[in-house]
Motif scaffolding. Structure first.
Motif, PDB file in Angstrom:
ATOM      1  N   VAL A 138     -16.360  -9.980  22.779  1.00 57.86           N
ATOM      2  CA  VAL A 138     -16.305 -11.257  22.054  1.00 57.86           C
ATOM      3  C   VAL A 138     -15.342 -12.191  22.771  1.00 57.86           C
ATOM      4  O   VAL A 138     -14.254 -11.782  23.188  1.00 57.86           O
ATOM      5  N   ALA A 139     -15.739 -13.454  22.926  1.00 60.35           N
ATOM      6  CA  ALA A 139     -14.861 -14.448  23.530  1.00 60.35           C
ATOM      7  C   ALA A 139     -15.009 -15.770  22.772  1.00 60.35           C
ATOM      8  O   ALA A 139     -16.117 -16.172  22.426  1.00 60.35           O
ATOM      9  N   GLY A 140     -13.873 -16.413  22.505  1.00 60.76           N
ATOM     10  CA  GLY A 140     -13.901 -17.725  21.865  1.00 60.76           C
ATOM     11  C   GLY A 140     -13.866 -17.710  20.351  1.00 60.76           C
ATOM     12  O   GLY A 140     -13.851 -18.773  19.721  1.00 60.76           O
TER      13      GLY A 140
ATOM     14  N   ARG B  85     -17.672  -2.727  30.363  1.00 62.70           N
ATOM     15  CA  ARG B  85     -16.936  -3.595  31.283  1.00 62.70           C
ATOM     16  C   ARG B  85     -17.807  -4.760  31.754  1.00 62.70           C
ATOM     17  O   ARG B  85     -17.365  -5.903  31.818  1.00 62.70           O
ATOM     18  N   LEU B  86     -19.076  -4.468  32.075  1.00 68.12           N
ATOM     19  CA  LEU B  86     -19.984  -5.515  32.523  1.00 68.12           C
ATOM     20  C   LEU B  86     -20.220  -6.554  31.431  1.00 68.12           C
ATOM     21  O   LEU B  86     -20.265  -7.762  31.706  1.00 68.12           O
ATOM     22  N   PHE B  87     -20.360  -6.100  30.181  1.00 63.70           N
ATOM     23  CA  PHE B  87     -20.558  -7.036  29.075  1.00 63.70           C
ATOM     24  C   PHE B  87     -19.314  -7.884  28.852  1.00 63.70           C
ATOM     25  O   PHE B  87     -19.404  -9.091  28.632  1.00 63.70           O
ATOM     26  N   VAL B  88     -18.147  -7.259  28.893  1.00 63.70           N
ATOM     27  CA  VAL B  88     -16.903  -8.012  28.703  1.00 63.70           C
ATOM     28  C   VAL B  88     -16.757  -9.080  29.777  1.00 63.70           C
ATOM     29  O   VAL B  88     -16.431 -10.246  29.488  1.00 63.70           O
ATOM     30  N   GLU B  89     -17.016  -8.716  31.024  1.00 61.55           N
ATOM     31  CA  GLU B  89     -16.914  -9.681  32.120  1.00 61.55           C
ATOM     32  C   GLU B  89     -17.911 -10.826  31.949  1.00 61.55           C
ATOM     33  O   GLU B  89     -17.572 -11.996  32.155  1.00 61.55           O
ATOM     34  N   ALA B  90     -19.145 -10.488  31.563  1.00 64.52           N
ATOM     35  CA  ALA B  90     -20.174 -11.519  31.401  1.00 64.52           C
ATOM     36  C   ALA B  90     -19.843 -12.455  30.250  1.00 64.52           C
ATOM     37  O   ALA B  90     -19.953 -13.684  30.369  1.00 64.52           O
ATOM     38  N   VAL B  91     -19.421 -11.890  29.126  1.00 64.25           N
ATOM     39  CA  VAL B  91     -19.088 -12.695  27.948  1.00 64.25           C
ATOM     40  C   VAL B  91     -17.897 -13.609  28.228  1.00 64.25           C
ATOM     41  O   VAL B  91     -17.916 -14.802  27.917  1.00 64.25           O
ATOM     42  N   ASP B  92     -16.858 -13.059  28.840  1.00 71.57           N
ATOM     43  CA  ASP B  92     -15.685 -13.870  29.179  1.00 71.57           C
ATOM     44  C   ASP B  92     -16.050 -14.993  30.149  1.00 71.57           C
ATOM     45  O   ASP B  92     -15.600 -16.140  30.000  1.00 71.57           O
ATOM     46  N   SER B  93     -16.875 -14.678  31.141  1.00 71.13           N
ATOM     47  CA  SER B  93     -17.266 -15.666  32.143  1.00 71.13           C
ATOM     48  C   SER B  93     -18.087 -16.791  31.517  1.00 71.13           C
ATOM     49  O   SER B  93     -17.882 -17.969  31.823  1.00 71.13           O
TER      50      SER B  93
END
Length: 295
Positions: free
Chosen positions: A50-52, A17-25
């Motif tokens: 993954v984001a983008g 969850r922390l990685f997803v939040e950081a990557v999205d941010s």
């Protein structure tokens, strides 16, 4: 499912969850065109956020980066951020993951490790489809925010450990505050002098004096007790910088004392803070002392 297995599973869910939040941010704030990352598991980075990404999102989502392979593998080995200005033609990386990276049109790629006690715990990648000049202004913010993620991950790990009464031993029992501060000034001054000496024999003698000072500040007799092995490994220059930060000196004054550029001091300090999972320079000093890196 036993209690330990439940705790392990809950920890993995929370770290993801922390990685997803950081990557999205990071992606939403424009820090990178494609941002991805994940925790280190059994010596490899398992990408799970993954984001983008475009058509190659599935490839990135299932990517597992091994130590020593690719840019992230190098970052894992060295424990420091790594950057390539032109991924496709860079001769210094192994290109094991060209399909995943080049498939997204990434030209500039930065790999920044999350750290806990000097150990790499995860990796955040930031890819740019533009050239380096357009990507460069984002690198400082990326490193700062991954450092914050390191702290969050470290605290998460601590919460999984059983809580109990902790008996704190008095620090430096034989020194009053003024004597301790005087010795810290002397320690920092010695490191500044040693950094400018070329003669190896003289440098070794000063190193021995520094070690004795550190033993005194640590509150034990070096003849009876071995000096604790540091839990975090900093480079000599990083230690030089932190020893002066511990005195409350600003970067400009440290640069003058060590005959460095102020930007160089800032760079070393940032790297030390990443290794120590510290949010501020003062927290870095505190963690360095508790980890036996600084006296």
């Amino acid at each position: 499912m036993n209690a330990h297995a439940k705790e392990t599973r809950a920890l993995k869910v929370e770290t993801r969850r922390l990685f997803v939040e950081a990557v999205d941010s990071l992606h939403e704030s424009g820090t990178g065109d494609v941002v991805f990352g994940g925790m280190v598991e059994e010596g490899s980075v398992a990408v799970e956020a993954v984001a983008g990404a475009g058509a190659g999102k599935d490839l990135l989502s299932s990517l597992i980066v091994s130590t020593g392979r690719g840019l992230g593998g190098r970052a894992m080995t060295e424990g420091t951020p790594q950057l390539t200005r032109d991924y496709e033609i860079d001769p210094l990386i192994t290109h094991h993951y060209d399909e995943e990276v080049l498939g997204e049109g990434i030209r500039v790629l930065i790999a920044v490790p999350t750290l806990h006690g000097g150990e790499v715990t995860g990796m955040v990648y930031c890819g740019h489809r533009a050239d380096y000049d357009a990507a460069a202004p984002q690198t400082g913010d990326l490193v700062r925010r991954v450092r914050e993620l390191s702290v969050d991950l470290a605290r998460l790990g601590y919460r999984q450990q059983p809580l109990g009464p902790v008996k704190e031993e008095p620090l430096y029992p034989d020194l009053d505050p003024s004597g301790r501060e005087a010795l810290r000034h002397t320690y920092a001054e010695l490191r500044a002098i040693r950094s400018g000496i070329v003669d190896e024999e003289t440098r070794e003698k000063l190193t021995g004096v520094e070690a004795r000072l550190a033993d005194i500040l640590a509150g034990h007799n070096p003849e009876n007790f071995q000096t604790p092995v540091p839990a975090v490994r900093l480079s000599p220059r990083e230690t030089d910088i932190l020893s002066h930060v511990a005195l409350g000196w600003p970067n400009a004054r440290i640069a003058e004392a060590l005959s460095l550029r102020e930007s160089t001091v800032k760079s070393y300090l940032n790297t030390a803070m990443v290794k120590l999972s510290a949010r501020t320079r003062h927290e870095a000093v505190s963690i360095a002392r508790s980890s036996h890196v600084l006296p």
